[in-house]
Design a protein around this motif. Structure first.
Motif, PDB file in Angstrom:
ATOM      1  N   PHE A  27     -11.107  -3.842  -1.200  1.00  0.00           N
ATOM      2  CA  PHE A  27     -11.715  -5.059  -0.660  1.00  0.00           C
ATOM      3  C   PHE A  27     -10.657  -5.906   0.040  1.00  0.00           C
ATOM      4  O   PHE A  27     -10.853  -6.366   1.170  1.00  0.00           O
ATOM      5  N   GLY A  28      -9.510  -6.090  -0.623  1.00  0.00           N
ATOM      6  CA  GLY A  28      -8.423  -6.862  -0.016  1.00  0.00           C
ATOM      7  C   GLY A  28      -7.844  -6.182   1.204  1.00  0.00           C
ATOM      8  O   GLY A  28      -7.535  -6.828   2.208  1.00  0.00           O
TER       9      GLY A  28
ATOM     10  N   ASP B 155      -9.547   0.061  -7.934  1.00  0.00           N
ATOM     11  CA  ASP B 155      -9.604   0.579  -6.566  1.00  0.00           C
ATOM     12  C   ASP B 155     -10.527  -0.277  -5.695  1.00  0.00           C
ATOM     13  O   ASP B 155     -10.246  -0.512  -4.515  1.00  0.00           O
ATOM     14  N   GLU B 156     -11.637  -0.735  -6.280  1.00  0.00           N
ATOM     15  CA  GLU B 156     -12.572  -1.549  -5.520  1.00  0.00           C
ATOM     16  C   GLU B 156     -11.942  -2.871  -5.100  1.00  0.00           C
ATOM     17  O   GLU B 156     -12.113  -3.330  -3.953  1.00  0.00           O
TER      18      GLU B 156
ATOM     19  N   PHE C 242       0.872   1.281 -10.595  1.00  0.00           N
ATOM     20  CA  PHE C 242       1.283  -0.106 -10.855  1.00  0.00           C
ATOM     21  C   PHE C 242       0.074  -1.029 -10.821  1.00  0.00           C
ATOM     22  O   PHE C 242      -0.055  -1.925 -11.667  1.00  0.00           O
ATOM     23  N   TYR C 243      -0.815  -0.829  -9.842  1.00  0.00           N
ATOM     24  CA  TYR C 243      -2.004  -1.674  -9.743  1.00  0.00           C
ATOM     25  C   TYR C 243      -2.939  -1.438 -10.926  1.00  0.00           C
ATOM     26  O   TYR C 243      -3.561  -2.369 -11.434  1.00  0.00           O
ATOM     27  N   GLU C 244      -3.037  -0.190 -11.352  1.00  0.00           N
ATOM     28  CA  GLU C 244      -3.880   0.113 -12.510  1.00  0.00           C
ATOM     29  C   GLU C 244      -3.336  -0.556 -13.768  1.00  0.00           C
ATOM     30  O   GLU C 244      -4.096  -1.017 -14.624  1.00  0.00           O
TER      31      GLU C 244
ATOM     32  N   GLY D   3       0.782  -1.232   0.000  1.00  0.00           N
ATOM     33  CA  GLY D   3       0.000   0.000   0.000  1.00  0.00           C
ATOM     34  C   GLY D   3       0.808   1.272   0.000  1.00  0.00           C
ATOM     35  O   GLY D   3       0.356   2.298  -0.522  1.00  0.00           O
ATOM     36  N   ILE D   4       2.021   1.232   0.575  1.00  0.00           N
ATOM     37  CA  ILE D   4       2.819   2.451   0.725  1.00  0.00           C
ATOM     38  C   ILE D   4       3.976   2.520  -0.278  1.00  0.00           C
ATOM     39  O   ILE D   4       4.201   3.550  -0.917  1.00  0.00           O
TER      40      ILE D   4
END
Length: 230
Positions: A89-90, A84-85, A76-78, A69-70
């Motif tokens: 959730f995770g 985002d959802e 990168f996730y995109e 997260g930090i």
């Protein structure tokens, strides 16, 4: 930016991280025999068992959650298709479960150290300080994740705390990103940095003493000495 913000989000982090690095080097060079967890299992083991298991397993998953997260940028996730959802959730459910285990574990360890007389008497001031700080850091982190984010809080630490911390590590601090963060997140950051600052001078140094050499270490051979005839 006020002088207080400059101190809290620029000067203070560098002071604590410098203490973390230099303190470990100093401790290793001057006190290798004291580089241990100072186990108190022989004083009391029943309460320690559950507290230690929940805390250590929980904190491992919490650590990797913080890395994800930090330290890992949001783009990168995109790029790999995680929305985002999906991420939230995770973070809420899996992170919440790991956080709950860590909270229960650290509270059991704190209760054990305060309530068992033999352990209380054999504990140093640094033991109590480290454990109290750990408790505050873990409780504020858990309440930020479950109590704020899960209830619809609009503050996104991936757009603020993440870039700020990466900026600290790359010597490009952006204090304005966290100066207006919710109080719970600010307390979590400040106490976590203080924990890093005192880390080298407490039993927390045992984290770096992973006993990998025991995998190929020869057994110690004991032989009975026969009494010499006079």
């Amino acid at each position: 930016m006020s002088l207080l913000d400059q101190f809290l989000w620029v000067i203070y982090p560098y002071l604590m991280l410098t203490l973390f690095v230099v303190g470990h080097i100093y401790r290793y060079n001057t006190d290798q025999f004291g580089w241990s967890a100072k186990s108190s299992e022989f004083l009391e083991s029943k309460r320690l068992r559950w507290g230690s298991i929940l805390f250590h397993w929980g904190i491992i998953f919490v650590f990797f959650g913080h890395v994800a997260g930090i330290l890992v940028p949001k783009p990168f996730y995109e790029a790999i298709g995680i929305t985002d959802e999906m991420y939230h959730f995770g973070a809420v459910w899996f992170g919440g479960a790991a956080g709950a285990a860590t909270v229960i574990g650290v509270l059991l360890l704190l209760w054990r150290r305060l309530s068992v007389r033999r352990i209380f008497r054999n504990s140093s001031k640094s033991d109590f300080l480290a454990l109290f700080l750990l408790t505050i850091v873990i409780l504020t982190g858990f309440t930020n994740t479950v109590g704020y984010t899960a209830t619809g809080g609009t503050f996104d630490y991936r757009d603020t705390i993440g870039p700020w911390f990466r900026g600290i590590l790359t010597f490009r601090p952006l204090p304005q990103l966290v100066s207006d963060a919710p109080l719970g997140f600010q307390i979590h950051i400040i106490t976590a940095l203080l924990l890093f600052g005192i880390w080298p001078f407490t039993r927390l140094v045992h984290v770096w003493s992973v006993p990998l050499t025991y995998l190929n270490r020869h057994y110690v051979v004991y032989r009975r000495m026969r009494a010499k005839k006079i």
